[in-house]
Design a protein around this motif. Structure first.
Motif, PDB file in Angstrom:
ATOM      1  N   ASP A  66      56.669 -23.013 -63.284  1.00  0.00           N
ATOM      2  CA  ASP A  66      56.962 -22.046 -64.344  1.00  0.00           C
ATOM      3  C   ASP A  66      56.072 -22.269 -65.560  1.00  0.00           C
ATOM      4  O   ASP A  66      55.698 -21.300 -66.241  1.00  0.00           O
ATOM      5  CB  ASP A  66      58.433 -22.153 -64.750  1.00  0.00           C
ATOM      6  N   TYR A 102      52.898 -11.868 -66.376  1.00  0.00           N
ATOM      7  CA  TYR A 102      53.863 -12.855 -65.911  1.00  0.00           C
ATOM      8  C   TYR A 102      54.241 -12.603 -64.456  1.00  0.00           C
ATOM      9  O   TYR A 102      54.323 -13.538 -63.644  1.00  0.00           O
ATOM     10  CB  TYR A 102      55.110 -12.835 -66.795  1.00  0.00           C
ATOM     11  N   PHE A 139      63.285 -19.727 -64.716  1.00  0.00           N
ATOM     12  CA  PHE A 139      62.987 -19.246 -66.070  1.00  0.00           C
ATOM     13  C   PHE A 139      63.384 -17.775 -66.278  1.00  0.00           C
ATOM     14  O   PHE A 139      63.982 -17.447 -67.308  1.00  0.00           O
ATOM     15  CB  PHE A 139      61.506 -19.453 -66.379  1.00  0.00           C
ATOM     16  N   PRO A 140      63.064 -16.859 -65.325  1.00  0.00           N
ATOM     17  CA  PRO A 140      63.520 -15.474 -65.525  1.00  0.00           C
ATOM     18  C   PRO A 140      65.038 -15.359 -65.598  1.00  0.00           C
ATOM     19  O   PRO A 140      65.561 -14.526 -66.335  1.00  0.00           O
ATOM     20  CB  PRO A 140      62.966 -14.746 -64.298  1.00  0.00           C
ATOM     21  N   SER A 143      66.073 -16.406 -69.115  1.00  0.00           N
ATOM     22  CA  SER A 143      65.679 -15.361 -70.068  1.00  0.00           C
ATOM     23  C   SER A 143      66.561 -14.123 -69.927  1.00  0.00           C
ATOM     24  O   SER A 143      66.978 -13.525 -70.934  1.00  0.00           O
ATOM     25  CB  SER A 143      64.215 -14.981 -69.836  1.00  0.00           C
ATOM     26  N   ILE A 146      70.040 -14.761 -71.483  1.00  0.00           N
ATOM     27  CA  ILE A 146      70.003 -14.677 -72.949  1.00  0.00           C
ATOM     28  C   ILE A 146      69.867 -13.224 -73.404  1.00  0.00           C
ATOM     29  O   ILE A 146      70.554 -12.772 -74.327  1.00  0.00           O
ATOM     30  CB  ILE A 146      68.839 -15.528 -73.494  1.00  0.00           C
ATOM     31  N   LEU A 147      68.974 -12.476 -72.725  1.00  0.00           N
ATOM     32  CA  LEU A 147      68.777 -11.068 -73.073  1.00  0.00           C
ATOM     33  C   LEU A 147      70.056 -10.262 -72.876  1.00  0.00           C
ATOM     34  O   LEU A 147      70.419  -9.424 -73.721  1.00  0.00           O
ATOM     35  CB  LEU A 147      67.650 -10.486 -72.219  1.00  0.00           C
ATOM     36  N   TRP A 175      61.578  -7.717 -61.285  1.00  0.00           N
ATOM     37  CA  TRP A 175      61.768  -9.133 -61.012  1.00  0.00           C
ATOM     38  C   TRP A 175      61.858  -9.398 -59.507  1.00  0.00           C
ATOM     39  O   TRP A 175      61.124 -10.222 -58.961  1.00  0.00           O
ATOM     40  CB  TRP A 175      63.024  -9.601 -61.736  1.00  0.00           C
TER      41      TRP A 175
END
Length: 207
Positions: A66, A102, A139-140, A143, A146-147, A175
């Protein structure tokens, strides 16, 4: 560019010094090395413990994979912005470019993580699919969590800055339809590639 050039010169000098020390250290026989252990200092003290198998190798591989993906995304985005392909005046261009790079660099993340996995276990490819999935979701997933939490707070306060539900669906599709398959493909090629050979031997007893 000047800072990068100077950093490159320092790095080359450092690598040449370390390589020369390593070569000289490997040429010593065991008796001379035992006598010399008392005189060793600095990085030479942990020479035989650097490449020891960590307690959680999968987490290390996921973090490195990552990290390569995030650093690659940042470097490529800054490069394209500096060359004028992505104007800061156009709203959302940088964010769109970051997301695009990304997702594309998921291939590099899977490749690096799985190749590091096979190196840690001396060429054993068992478990590379699990490592690839963890790289694609670690990691996605954080994220996205949190989003989602922040967006629910914005929805609760009836803010106009909240992300619409359709955009959430688009992000999930990007994704799982682009990033995850590219990471798995990169992991497949990483498993096929030969593992790295360590430059020094690992001591039997940890220091």
């Amino acid at each position: 560019m000047v800072v990068t050039f100077l950093a490159g010169i320092v790095l080359v000098i450092f690598l040449r010094t370390v390589r020369r020390d390593l070569t000289r250290h490997e040429e010593l026989d065991k008796e001379a090395q035992a006598q010399m252990n008392e005189e060793l200092s600095g990085w030479k003290l942990i020479l035989g413990d650097v490449f020891r198998v960590p307690t959680n190798p999968s987490l290390l591989c996921v973090m490195v994979g990552d990290g390569v993906q995030i650093i690659g995304m940042a470097v490529v985005t800054i490069l394209f912005a500096a060359l004028g392909f992505m104007s800061q005046a156009s709203r959302g261009t940088l964010i769109t470019g970051m997301l695009f790079f990304y997702m594309i660099l998921g291939f590099a993340a899977g490749y690096v993580a799985v190749r590091m996995w096979t190196t840690i276990f001396n060429g054993n490819k068992k478990g590379w699919i699990s490592v690839s999935w963890k790289v694609a979701c670690f990691f996605p997933g954080i994220s996205f969590l949190i989003l989602t939490t922040l967006n629910f707070l914005l929805w609760g306060s009836h803010s106009t800055g909240a992300i619409p539900f359709s955009l959430f669906v688009i992000l999930i599709l990007l994704w799982f339809c682009i990033s995850v398959p590219l990471t798995l493909v990169g992991g497949y090629y990483g498993a096929k590639a030969p593992h790295f050979e360590y430059p020094v031997r690992t001591n039997q007893i940890p220091r």
